[in-house]
Design an enzyme around this catalytic site. Structure first.
Site, PDB file in Angstrom:
ATOM      1  CB  CYS A   6      -0.957   0.014   1.184  1.00  0.00           C
ATOM      2  SG  CYS A   6      -2.224  -1.261   1.041  1.00  0.00           S
ATOM      3  CG  HIS A  35     -12.058   9.191 -12.524  1.00  0.00           C
ATOM      4  ND1 HIS A  35     -13.303   8.800 -12.098  1.00  0.00           N
ATOM      5  CD2 HIS A  35     -11.672   8.272 -13.428  1.00  0.00           C
ATOM      6  CE1 HIS A  35     -13.660   7.702 -12.747  1.00  0.00           C
ATOM      7  NE2 HIS A  35     -12.686   7.342 -13.542  1.00  0.00           N
ATOM      8  CD  GLU A  95      -8.588   1.393   1.511  1.00  0.00           C
ATOM      9  OE1 GLU A  95      -8.054   0.270   1.566  1.00  0.00           O
ATOM     10  OE2 GLU A  95      -7.995   2.441   1.784  1.00  0.00           O
TER      11      GLU A  95
END
Ligand SMILES: [Zn+2]
Length: 139
Positions: A19, A64, A126
């Site tokens: 991550c 985005h 997530e």
């Protein structure tokens, strides 16, 4: 409650595993509302009003976009070097926990101002398996 989805990139500074690399998620945000009074139709807030308020903010800020810690100089420089780009700087590492706290405490009061409704809980997913939940202390 209403559910929202968006796509964003991030990375976690100091993470001991993968991550720490730039990567992205298809996030799902759940916004839980409460209010003192129902209107004459029986609503705390019309679902469409909630949709417009939250989607408007997400479209302008998180969808985005790369969501990066404001102290992640190297990550910010990397994304800024691409044209075009969209960056949302967070005052903390962009974990699901920190993003949920920011949305509940900083963003919801702004976008729900004047509606009579308040957000008391946020869940930010997530993935289909992992989410962070935060709630105001009174709930
Ligand atoms: Zn991630």
């Amino acid at each position: 409650m209403r559910r929202f989805t968006f796509c964003a990139g991030h990375r976690l500074v100091g993470h001991e595993g993968k991550c720490r690399n730039l990567h992205g998620h298809n996030y799902t945000l759940e916004v839980y509302l409460t209010g003192q009074e129902q209107d004459e139709i029986g609503r705390i807030l019309d679902f469409k009003q909630l949709k417009l308020a939250v989607n408007g903010w997400i479209d302008a800020n998180w969808d985005h976009t790369f969501i990066l810690w404001e102290r992640d100089d190297n990550g910010l420089a990397a994304i800024r070097s691409s044209e075009p780009h969209r960056i949302y700087e967070l005052n903390n590492n962009p974990t699901a926990e920190n993003m949920a706290v920011h949305f509940l405490e900083d963003i919801c009061p702004q976008i729900l101002e004047g509606t009579g409704a308040t957000a008391y809980k946020i869940r930010l997913w997530e993935s289909e398996e992992t989410c962070a939940e935060v709630a105001l202390e009174s709930h």
